[in-house]
Design an enzyme around this catalytic site. Structure first.
Site, PDB file in Angstrom:
ATOM      1  N   ARG A 106      25.835  10.125  -5.547  1.00 45.52           N
ATOM      2  CA  ARG A 106      25.651  10.035  -4.099  1.00 45.52           C
ATOM      3  C   ARG A 106      24.439   9.196  -3.695  1.00 45.52           C
ATOM      4  NH1 ARG A 106      25.930  16.226  -2.430  1.00 45.52           N
ATOM      5  NH2 ARG A 106      25.417  16.494  -4.634  1.00 45.52           N
ATOM      6  N   GLY A 116      14.812  17.447 -12.983  1.00 46.50           N
ATOM      7  CA  GLY A 116      14.136  16.183 -12.756  1.00 46.50           C
ATOM      8  C   GLY A 116      14.281  15.643 -11.356  1.00 46.50           C
ATOM      9  N   ASN A 122      19.800  14.456  -3.649  1.00 47.07           N
ATOM     10  CA  ASN A 122      21.157  14.048  -4.000  1.00 47.07           C
ATOM     11  C   ASN A 122      21.606  12.767  -3.313  1.00 47.07           C
ATOM     12  OD1 ASN A 122      22.006  16.308  -5.748  1.00 47.07           O
ATOM     13  ND2 ASN A 122      21.676  17.524  -3.904  1.00 47.07           N
ATOM     14  N   ARG A 180      -7.078  -9.798  -4.329  1.00 45.36           N
ATOM     15  CA  ARG A 180      -6.220  -9.651  -5.505  1.00 45.36           C
ATOM     16  C   ARG A 180      -7.020  -9.114  -6.686  1.00 45.36           C
ATOM     17  NH1 ARG A 180      -3.612 -15.287  -6.332  1.00 45.36           N
ATOM     18  NH2 ARG A 180      -2.636 -14.173  -8.081  1.00 45.36           N
ATOM     19  N   TYR A 212      -9.672 -20.049   0.031  1.00 49.60           N
ATOM     20  CA  TYR A 212      -9.254 -19.452  -1.236  1.00 49.60           C
ATOM     21  C   TYR A 212     -10.418 -19.499  -2.210  1.00 49.60           C
ATOM     22  CZ  TYR A 212      -7.043 -18.856  -5.792  1.00 49.60           C
ATOM     23  OH  TYR A 212      -6.723 -18.422  -7.042  1.00 49.60           O
ATOM     24  N   ASN A 243     -22.254 -19.498   2.441  1.00 52.08           N
ATOM     25  CA  ASN A 243     -21.322 -19.672   3.562  1.00 52.08           C
ATOM     26  C   ASN A 243     -20.223 -20.627   3.094  1.00 52.08           C
ATOM     27  OD1 ASN A 243     -20.014 -20.488   6.010  1.00 52.08           O
ATOM     28  ND2 ASN A 243     -21.786 -19.742   7.139  1.00 52.08           N
ATOM     29  N   SER A 290     -16.208 -27.254   5.726  1.00 52.72           N
ATOM     30  CA  SER A 290     -14.771 -27.014   5.901  1.00 52.72           C
ATOM     31  C   SER A 290     -13.936 -28.011   5.106  1.00 52.72           C
ATOM     32  CB  SER A 290     -14.410 -27.115   7.381  1.00 52.72           C
ATOM     33  OG  SER A 290     -15.079 -26.127   8.128  1.00 52.72           O
TER      34      SER A 290
END
Length: 480
Positions: free
Chosen positions: A30, A121, A246, A356, A389, A400, A428
């Site tokens: 099910r 279980g 179930n 990460r 990144y 900075n 930048s």
């Protein structure tokens, strides 16, 4: 192997060990899934792993898992998941001919001197305290059943008592029950504690003369009565502890019940949840004082939040340690996996930031919107506020790091490290091609691609010379 706690030994009777058998052979039709039912997740953990952890908490001498459908996948997943919890032994039930048949497969590996605790279980929220009480009721001498009273007992085996309504005489499965027996509201939960030496004899006498042509484990009750062995029922009133899974709807309902319990426990400890109904814990969460968590946050693996930490809405945080006073702004994703992530005291992260594995942020570090950090260490006061990144990098204090700048850490075959000294300013849209070191106090001019290390204090610019062409005309589309 874990030792049986003294209080459990006392409750069971001196010297009686507990051997747990977990039924995990069913297909779970099910669920309408190719994944074996016991591997579906609740609170971020496989259903059967919840049961295994509970077995560890009652001091099981051994845990035997009966597998069948998807046996290889179940054994691999549970074996890996149980490492560090307790060792498992697997036996296979092929084909699946009922619960009694399943126990017949486990019986040969169960010592005669123990009490067998039978668990399912797909019943993940059974409590250790409840099982300890059941083991005490068995005391190494009696057959003890965990029962519950339902207003609607449909589908469950009914507890049949004697005429005085006291001693348990049998368990009758619904398909075999009379109308009078179907009216009984006390049902068997699927959990029992029974002396192994007695259980083995009863298992050998089972037959499948019933409506489902299966070998019912519940038939051992009438055998115990016939043999003069006391049968006792321990009644629980907590339906969640005996709730089985179930179908997907039942799994979702139990998930919300589980999450509500986790939320209640955290709030009781002082955590402020903006809305307990919009909170998900799929691992462990350890919180200090005055922690605030906004709506729709998900915590996975092992997460620690220090005093005064604030978590904004819609964050996903896994395998991380966040120190006191740090603020995680909305829509931030943190996943340390095996390496972990650390966010230092007073740090600001997000919104829409990603940390990460191996990201280690020092105190008062700022990681802003759409900044990704991987396997990088940022010292106190370093800032990367926009669209950047930092991968495989060591960043000094008060650096900075400009918007749009990246560490080019991968050469197509190997990863290399970028070292940025204290007080560096990276303009930048810069590319730092690793391996490279930017000397302390240095400045990288905006738009530069830097492939060689720089001296401390230097201004370094690496970009094409600007050229302008007066009165230049853009190309025009050809007319049809």
């Amino acid at each position: 192997m874990k030792q049986i706690p003294q209080q459990i030994r006392d409750a069971q009777g001196a010297g009686v060990a507990t051997d747990v058998v977990i039924m995990a052979a069913g297909k779970g039709t099910r669920m309408k899934s190719t994944l074996p039912k016991v591997l579906h997740r609740l609170g971020g953990r496989a259903l059967a792993m919840h049961v295994i952890h509970t077995a560890a908490r009652v001091g099981a001498r051994r845990v035997v898992v009966v597998t069948g459908h998807g046996a290889e996948a179940v054994e691999a997943a549970l074996g890996a998941g149980a490492q560090g919890v307790l060792p498992l032994q697997f036996v296979r039930q092929m084909p699946q001919l009922g619960t009694g048949h399943a126990m017949q497969q486990a019986a040969p590996v169960l010592p005669d001197d123990g009490t067998v605790l039978v668990l399912s279980g797909d019943v993940p929220l059974i409590g250790a305290d409840t099982l300890q009480a059941l083991l005490a009721a068995s005391a190494g001498e009696r057959l003890a059943l965990l029962t519950i009273v339902f207003d609607d007992p449909a589908g469950y085996g009914r507890i049949v008592r004697d005429a005085a309504g006291g001693a348990v005489q049998a368990i009758v499965e619904q398909k075999d029950a009379t109308e009078a027996e179907r009216a009984i509201r006390e049902v068997y939960s699927g959990v029992m504690a029974v002396p192994a030496r007695l259980l083995k004899g009863w298992l050998a006498r089972l037959d499948n003369r019933n409506a489902q042509a299966e070998y019912y484990l519940t038939d051992v009750v009438k055998m115990a009565v016939a043999d003069g062995v006391p049968v006792v029922a321990h009644l629980t009133t907590d339906a969640l502890q005996v709730a089985g899974i179930n179908n997907p709807a039942q799994l979702a309902a139990l998930e919300r019940a589980w999450q509500a319990r986790q939320a209640d426990a955290l709030m009781e400890a002082g955590v402020r949840l903006a809305d307990p109904a919009r909170f998900d814990l799929r691992g462990t969460l350890d919180c200090g004082a005055d922690v605030e968590i906004d709506v729709n946050c998900v915590f996975e693996g092992a997460v620690t939040l220090g005093d005064g930490v604030r978590i904004g809405a819609h964050c996903v945080i896994a395998n991380a340690r966040i120190e006191a006073g740090a603020v995680i702004h909305p829509f931030t994703h943190i996943d340390g996996e095996k390496a972990g992530v650390t966010v230092g005291a007073g740090a600001l992260v997000g919104p829409f930031a990603r940390l990460r594995p191996g990201a280690q942020l020092g105190a008062e570090v700022h990681i802003g919107n759409f900044v990704e950090v991987k396997n990088a260490t940022l010292a106190k006061g370093a800032k990367a506020n926009h669209l950047a990144y930092l991968g495989d990098a060591t960043v000094g204090e008060r650096v900075n790091y400009g918007a749009g700048s990246i560490t080019a850490n991968y050469d197509g075959a190997n990863k290399h490290r970028t070292v940025i000294g204290d007080d560096v300013h990276v303009g930048s849209n810069c590319v730092l091609v690793a391996p490279i070191t930017i000397g302390a106090g240095g400045t990288i001019g905006g738009g530069s691609t830097i492939a060689k290390s720089t001296e401390p204090g230097a201004l370094t610019v690496g970009r094409a010379r600007q050229v302008s062409f007066a009165n230049w005309q853009r190309p025009k589309k050809n007319q049809p």
